[in-house]
Scaffold this motif. Structure first.
Motif, short mmCIF file in Angstrom:
data_model
loop_
_atom_site.label_atom_id
_atom_site.label_comp_id
_atom_site.label_asym_id
_atom_site.label_seq_id
_atom_site.Cartn_x
_atom_site.Cartn_y
_atom_site.Cartn_z
N SER A 29 0.25 1.99 -1.30
CA SER A 29 1.00 1.18 -1.40
C SER A 29 1.86 0.82 -2.46
O SER A 29 2.83 -0.05 -2.09
CB SER A 29 0.09 -0.02 -0.48
OG SER A 29 -0.73 -0.30 -1.17
N LYS A 32 5.20 2.11 -2.25
CA LYS A 32 6.52 1.22 -2.40
C LYS A 32 6.75 0.84 -3.24
O LYS A 32 8.24 0.53 -3.16
CB LYS A 32 5.63 0.86 -0.96
CG LYS A 32 5.15 1.82 -0.15
CD LYS A 32 6.68 3.46 0.67
CE LYS A 32 6.14 3.95 1.95
NZ LYS A 32 6.97 4.70 2.01
N ARG A 33 5.89 -0.04 -4.35
CA ARG A 33 6.30 -0.79 -4.84
C ARG A 33 7.39 -0.59 -6.12
O ARG A 33 8.29 -0.80 -6.87
CB ARG A 33 5.43 -1.57 -5.33
CG ARG A 33 5.04 -2.86 -4.23
CD ARG A 33 3.82 -3.54 -5.24
NE ARG A 33 2.92 -4.31 -4.38
CZ ARG A 33 3.62 -5.74 -4.09
NH1 ARG A 33 4.77 -5.93 -4.84
NH2 ARG A 33 3.18 -6.44 -3.01
N PRO A 36 11.68 2.60 -5.94
CA PRO A 36 12.41 1.46 -5.48
C PRO A 36 13.04 1.54 -6.99
O PRO A 36 14.50 1.73 -7.57
CB PRO A 36 13.49 -0.08 -5.60
CG PRO A 36 11.90 -0.18 -3.98
CD PRO A 36 10.37 1.49 -4.78
N ARG A 37 12.62 1.55 -8.02
CA ARG A 37 12.40 1.87 -9.56
C ARG A 37 13.61 3.43 -9.41
O ARG A 37 14.21 3.43 -10.05
CB ARG A 37 11.78 0.80 -10.37
CG ARG A 37 12.23 1.69 -11.74
CD ARG A 37 12.84 0.22 -12.14
NE ARG A 37 13.65 1.04 -13.73
CZ ARG A 37 14.64 0.13 -14.46
NH1 ARG A 37 15.11 -0.99 -13.96
NH2 ARG A 37 14.57 0.54 -15.06
N THR A 80 19.24 0.64 -2.70
CA THR A 80 19.95 -0.15 -4.33
C THR A 80 21.36 -0.52 -3.77
O THR A 80 21.51 -1.34 -5.05
CB THR A 80 19.26 0.76 -5.43
OG1 THR A 80 20.04 1.52 -5.70
CG2 THR A 80 17.68 1.04 -5.44
N ASN A 99 11.72 -0.86 3.21
CA ASN A 99 10.68 -1.10 2.05
C ASN A 99 11.57 -2.53 0.94
O ASN A 99 12.96 -2.43 0.62
CB ASN A 99 11.34 0.24 1.11
CG ASN A 99 10.20 -0.20 0.02
OD1 ASN A 99 9.63 -1.68 -0.49
ND2 ASN A 99 9.70 0.97 -0.88
N HIS A 101 10.86 -4.24 -0.91
CA HIS A 101 10.67 -4.30 -2.66
C HIS A 101 11.82 -3.36 -3.37
O HIS A 101 12.28 -3.19 -4.50
CB HIS A 101 9.36 -2.93 -2.81
CG HIS A 101 7.75 -3.89 -1.98
ND1 HIS A 101 7.60 -5.10 -2.86
CD2 HIS A 101 7.46 -3.19 -2.22
CE1 HIS A 101 6.65 -4.70 -2.25
NE2 HIS A 101 6.60 -4.17 -1.64
N GLN A 103 14.68 -5.47 -2.61
CA GLN A 103 15.55 -6.38 -2.88
C GLN A 103 15.86 -6.67 -4.23
O GLN A 103 16.92 -7.10 -4.74
CB GLN A 103 14.48 -7.64 -2.23
CG GLN A 103 15.20 -8.94 -2.63
CD GLN A 103 16.48 -8.92 -1.06
OE1 GLN A 103 16.13 -9.60 -0.06
NE2 GLN A 103 17.92 -9.21 -1.39
N LYS A 104 15.37 -7.03 -4.87
CA LYS A 104 15.21 -7.19 -6.63
C LYS A 104 16.26 -6.24 -6.85
O LYS A 104 17.65 -6.36 -7.46
CB LYS A 104 14.10 -6.44 -7.51
CG LYS A 104 14.92 -6.96 -8.91
CD LYS A 104 13.15 -6.60 -9.75
CE LYS A 104 13.41 -6.29 -10.80
NZ LYS A 104 12.21 -5.97 -11.95
#
Length: 242
Positions: A29, A32-33, A36-37, A80, A99, A101, A103-104
């Motif tokens: 998990s 998953k965070r 996105p980076r 993204t 996902n 994460h 969003q940012k």
């Protein structure tokens, strides 16, 4: 060659067994965070390499404007926001991704592309777009997404459902190489490891066959060799009209 490929793939599967176990017990998990980076950085490189192909593809968006109103675009697996810079001014964008994460990074890309109107970011898989009404968008965009969905047929049917009659699904996807190439060999050998490192991505899919079978009224599809890493070098690009 087939026996050798299968033997190599088996070795890779054994080496990735700890990752399989970790996924089974829900221990990935955290990935998953941070994924996105990785996608955000990859997008910067990919967009530069594919800028000409994207410009050529999204130039066709003008064909799907209605006489009145702005172009309504649903981006499935938006990540993204890699495609925003190519959309015409005033388009209304709805984004979905499983996902949350992203969003940012999505907010960052939105701020850089203020020529568009952003409706909402919906946490949803491509297989389940029930929050989007039937026949409600002019264009669905799906780029580097069909490689990692669980049910490609379902995603394509959902795209058809939400598209208005005469609307179109735009796609750019990497696909499996020709079986006679070494790229094909390495795609299948490395795939078990590739799956975990790229959040479920499958480099061995014949995605064009699913598009051909999806029942669109018109399919404009080209096979290209993208100027990128050999594992995802073979691409298909085009659009399919409902």
């Amino acid at each position: 060659m087939t026996l050798f490929m299968n033997a190599c793939a088996f070795v890779v599967k054994v080496l990735t067994l700890p990752l399989y176990v970790a996924e089974w017990f829900g221990l990935l998990s955290l990935y998953k965070r941070v994924f996105p980076r990785f996608v955000y950085n990859f997008t910067l490189v990919y967009n530069e390499m594919m800028k000409d192909q994207k410009k050529e593809l999204f130039r066709n968006l003008e064909k799907f404007y209605l006489p009145k109103g702005s172009l309504r675009i649903l981006e499935v697996g938006c990540g993204t926001g890699a495609n925003f810079e190519h959309y015409p001014t005033g388009c209304k964008i709805t984004c979905t991704d499983p996902n949350p994460h992203f969003q940012k990074y999505l907010d960052t890309t939105m701020a850089k592309n203020d020529h568009l109107v952003y409706d909402s970011f919906i946490v949803a898989s491509g297989e389940n777009l029930k929050v989007v009404e039937d026949n409600s968008v002019d264009v669905v965009v799906c780029t580097l997404v069909l490689c990692s969905v669980q049910d490609m047929s379902k995603v394509l049917q959902e795209a058809k459902r939400v598209l208005r009659p005469g609307g179109a699904l735009f796609f750019i996807e990497h696909v499996v190489s020709d079986p006679s190439t070494w790229s094909y060999f390495f795609q299948h050998v490395i795939q078990p490891f590739w799956y975990y490192m790229n959040d479920g991505c499958d480099a061995t899919r014949t995605t064009w066959k699913d598009l051909e079978a999806a029942g669109f009224s018109d399919l404009q599809l080209r096979h290209i060799q993208a100027p990128i890493f050999f594992m995802i070098k073979p691409h298909i690009i085009g659009y399919a009209v409902k």
